[in-house]
Structures are given as C-alpha cells and as structure tokens.
Design a protein around this motif. Structure first.
Motif, short mmCIF file in Angstrom:
data_model
loop_
_atom_site.label_atom_id
_atom_site.label_comp_id
_atom_site.label_asym_id
_atom_site.label_seq_id
_atom_site.Cartn_x
_atom_site.Cartn_y
_atom_site.Cartn_z
N TYR A 224 0.83 -1.20 0.00
CA TYR A 224 0.00 0.00 0.00
C TYR A 224 0.87 1.25 0.00
O TYR A 224 2.06 1.20 0.26
N GLY A 225 0.23 2.38 -0.26
CA GLY A 225 0.92 3.67 -0.23
C GLY A 225 0.48 4.49 0.96
O GLY A 225 0.13 3.96 2.02
N SER A 226 0.43 5.79 0.77
CA SER A 226 0.12 6.71 1.87
C SER A 226 -1.31 6.60 2.37
O SER A 226 -1.64 7.15 3.43
N GLU A 227 -2.17 5.89 1.63
CA GLU A 227 -3.58 5.81 2.03
C GLU A 227 -3.78 5.05 3.34
O GLU A 227 -4.84 5.16 3.97
N VAL A 228 -2.78 4.30 3.77
CA VAL A 228 -2.94 3.56 5.02
C VAL A 228 -2.43 4.36 6.22
O VAL A 228 -2.44 3.85 7.35
N PHE A 229 -1.99 5.60 6.01
CA PHE A 229 -1.49 6.45 7.09
C PHE A 229 -2.29 7.74 7.21
O PHE A 229 -2.90 8.20 6.24
N MET A 230 -2.25 8.32 8.40
CA MET A 230 -2.72 9.68 8.56
C MET A 230 -1.75 10.60 7.82
O MET A 230 -0.59 10.22 7.59
N ASP A 231 -2.18 11.78 7.48
CA ASP A 231 -1.34 12.69 6.72
C ASP A 231 -0.08 13.05 7.50
O ASP A 231 -0.14 13.49 8.64
N ARG A 232 1.10 12.80 6.88
CA ARG A 232 2.40 13.13 7.48
C ARG A 232 2.55 12.57 8.89
O ARG A 232 3.03 13.22 9.80
N ASN A 233 2.15 11.29 9.03
CA ASN A 233 2.19 10.66 10.35
C ASN A 233 2.37 9.16 10.18
O ASN A 233 1.99 8.60 9.15
N HIS A 234 2.95 8.52 11.19
CA HIS A 234 3.11 7.07 11.16
C HIS A 234 1.85 6.34 11.62
O HIS A 234 1.76 5.12 11.49
N ARG A 235 0.90 7.06 12.19
CA ARG A 235 -0.33 6.42 12.65
C ARG A 235 -1.16 5.94 11.47
O ARG A 235 -1.19 6.56 10.41
N PHE A 236 -1.90 4.85 11.71
CA PHE A 236 -2.74 4.30 10.65
C PHE A 236 -3.95 5.18 10.39
O PHE A 236 -4.52 5.76 11.31
N SER A 237 -4.34 5.25 9.13
CA SER A 237 -5.60 5.89 8.76
C SER A 237 -6.72 4.90 9.03
O SER A 237 -6.49 3.75 9.43
N LEU A 238 -7.96 5.32 8.78
CA LEU A 238 -9.09 4.41 8.94
C LEU A 238 -8.89 3.16 8.07
O LEU A 238 -9.13 2.04 8.51
N TYR A 239 -8.42 3.39 6.85
CA TYR A 239 -8.20 2.28 5.94
C TYR A 239 -7.05 1.40 6.43
O TYR A 239 -7.11 0.18 6.35
N GLY A 240 -6.02 2.03 6.97
CA GLY A 240 -4.89 1.28 7.51
C GLY A 240 -5.32 0.35 8.64
O GLY A 240 -4.87 -0.80 8.72
N HIS A 241 -6.20 0.84 9.50
CA HIS A 241 -6.70 0.00 10.59
C HIS A 241 -7.50 -1.18 10.04
O HIS A 241 -7.41 -2.30 10.57
N GLU A 242 -8.26 -0.95 8.98
CA GLU A 242 -9.04 -2.04 8.38
C GLU A 242 -8.10 -3.11 7.82
O GLU A 242 -8.35 -4.31 7.98
N VAL A 243 -7.03 -2.67 7.17
CA VAL A 243 -6.07 -3.62 6.59
C VAL A 243 -5.40 -4.45 7.69
O VAL A 243 -5.30 -5.68 7.59
N ILE A 244 -4.93 -3.79 8.73
CA ILE A 244 -4.24 -4.48 9.81
C ILE A 244 -5.20 -5.38 10.58
O ILE A 244 -4.83 -6.49 11.02
N ALA A 245 -6.44 -4.94 10.76
CA ALA A 245 -7.41 -5.72 11.51
C ALA A 245 -7.63 -7.09 10.89
O ALA A 245 -7.80 -8.10 11.60
N LYS A 246 -7.64 -7.16 9.57
CA LYS A 246 -7.83 -8.45 8.90
C LYS A 246 -6.69 -9.41 9.22
O LYS A 246 -6.91 -10.60 9.46
N GLU A 247 -5.47 -8.89 9.23
CA GLU A 247 -4.31 -9.73 9.55
C GLU A 247 -4.35 -10.17 11.01
O GLU A 247 -4.09 -11.35 11.33
N VAL A 248 -4.67 -9.24 11.90
CA VAL A 248 -4.74 -9.56 13.33
C VAL A 248 -5.81 -10.62 13.58
O VAL A 248 -5.59 -11.60 14.30
N ALA A 249 -6.98 -10.43 12.98
CA ALA A 249 -8.07 -11.40 13.16
C ALA A 249 -7.67 -12.77 12.64
O ALA A 249 -8.00 -13.80 13.25
N GLY A 250 -6.96 -12.81 11.52
CA GLY A 250 -6.53 -14.08 10.96
C GLY A 250 -5.58 -14.82 11.87
O GLY A 250 -5.71 -16.04 12.09
#
Length: 264
Positions: A224-250
């Motif tokens: 993924y690109g910048s869409e998984v982060f908040m703007d100019r930040n290492h924190r996950f965006s809403l989409y980033g949390h969705e992506v990580i949540a799938k891996e964590v749940a698995g």
C-alpha cells in the motif's frame, strides 16, 4: 468439560479472553475513533467468525518496554486472559519517551486509582500558574526514557514474555511496528525506514526464537501507499486500521481454534 460439537474447533471451550497491549493505535486519536481501531475491528470479525464463543476483549496501555514484565504479570494474574497481543512500535527505539514510573512499578495501583488520578490531573491543570506548585506529585511520577537500543529492546521483551510463559498458559502474540510512512521524512529528523525495518526484524526473530506467533504489520502494509497512514504521520488511517485488523483477526483465529479445555 466435554465437546459441544461446536464447529469453531475449540474442543468445548466457549469463553475466550483477549487482551491487547499497546499505545494510541489501540485507543484511537484525532481522525480515528476507538471503535475504528484495529483491535476493535478484529474483535468484531472474531465474534462473527466464532458466533458460539463468548469473547471478552480488553485493552491496556503499554507505556514502555521497561514496564512490560510487571504489566504482564499483573494482567495475567488479575484478568487471566487466554491470549495477549503485544504491539511493539519502532518509536521506543526512535525517540525519548515520557513514562509513568508508578505504572511501571505497580500497574494495579494506577488501574484502581485511574479515575481519581484523572480528577487530580484536571485540578492541577486548571490551577492559576501564579499559585500552582512548581512541581507536583504527579510531575514527580513521570520520567523520560532515552531511545532503546535494539539489544536492550529485545532483552526487555524477552524477559517479559519468558516470565509470562512461566506463570501462565496464556498465549502471547507479538506485533511489530507498521510500515514507515515515507511522507514523514521531513517531519521526523531522526526517524528512518531502516530503523523501522530493523525493529520489525528484531521482534520477528525474537518471536521465532520464543516460539510465539508474530503479526507482521510491515509486510501487510508494504503493498500500500500513503492511504494507510494519517497525513504526514506514522499512525494508521481508517483504511490502515481495516487492513491491519484483517491480519490480526486471521492470526488470532488460529490461536483461538487451537485453545483446549485445559487452557480455560
């Protein structure tokens, strides 16, 4: 306890307690409410995947690896989780960190007195600077930890996990830092993709050596690109949390299905 024929594969175990230890990524921040964080999303997915299982999900703040052993000891004895997910960011190795020494030494006291402490903090912050004490008891409770070297970071986590394995049959799951947001290079002078990758590799190798599951958030986010982060930040965006949540749940689904009656 006998098997109920539950297709979940839990061998009759119908109650699972999962604890997430982490920082703001677990609790939410401006732009991401707690209900939209990866632990909350993973919890929803797991509840849907195992409808006959009664889940109890909890989150506790991990201030710093120096207090991880004590925090784990307290939580394992107090709330007795079946699975603990420990999020280990690169930030502990990248910058100084302000920590609550009381929480490092006796987390149960802070948990018990949390509401009271918040009221005191609110009162102290509301005092007129002209009459406020120069240094309060709350100020003295905090100290600043320097950036951890990778060997020290690894040592602290290893000590905590080994201790947890000695006092409990709880399954420990380690989660490495997310991918480095390249858009932050000008914002954070001392951060680097290399450091993020080195911390991730250290945690991954440690998980392998300790024979515990590892959630490789960096690998998941690489495509993924910048869409998984908040703007100019290492924190996950809403989409980033969705992506990580799938891996964590698995990863957690595999651990849940492997639980046996003897681990209740």
């Amino acid at each position: 306890m006998t098997s109920t024929g539950d297709p979940s594969g839990l061998n009759g175990k119908n109650s699972v307690r999962i604890l997430f230890l982490g920082q703001c990524l677990n609790y939410g921040y401006d732009g991401v409410k707690r209900a939209s964080t990866f632990p909350s999303l993973a919890a929803t997915a797991l509840s849907a995947r195992f409808p006959s299982v009664k889940f109890k999900f909890d989150s506790k703040f991990l201030y710093h690896p120096t207090g991880l052993k004590t925090l784990l000891h307290h939580r394992l004895l107090f709330s007795k989780p079946d699975i603990v997910v420990i999020s280990l960011p690169a930030m502990f190795a990248a910058t100084t960190w302000r920590v609550n020494r009381i929480y490092e030494i006796a987390p149960e006291l802070v948990d018990t007195a949390r509401t009271f402490m918040r009221r005191i903090q609110a009162k102290v912050r509301g005092l007129d600077p002209a009459i406020a004490p120069a240094k309060t008891l709350l100020d003295a409770a905090f100290t600043t930890r320097p950036p951890l070297s990778l060997p020290e970071y690894e040592r602290l986590v290893e000590i905590a996990v080994l201790h947890a394995q000695q006092i409990s049959c709880c399954r420990i799951v380690l989660m490495g830092p997310g991918e480095f947001n390249e858009d932050t290079l000008e914002e954070y002078e001392f951060h680097s993709p290399e450091l993020w990758h080195n911390v991730n590799r250290m945690i991954m190798n440690l998980a392998s050596r300790l024979d515990v599951p590892f959630i490789n958030a960096q690998e998941v986010l690489e495509e993924y690109g910048s869409e998984v982060f908040m703007d100019r930040n290492h924190r996950f965006s809403l989409y980033g949390h969705e992506v990580i949540a799938k891996e964590v749940a698995g990863v957690l689904a595999g651990q849940i299905a492997a639980l046996t009656c003897s681990e209740v």
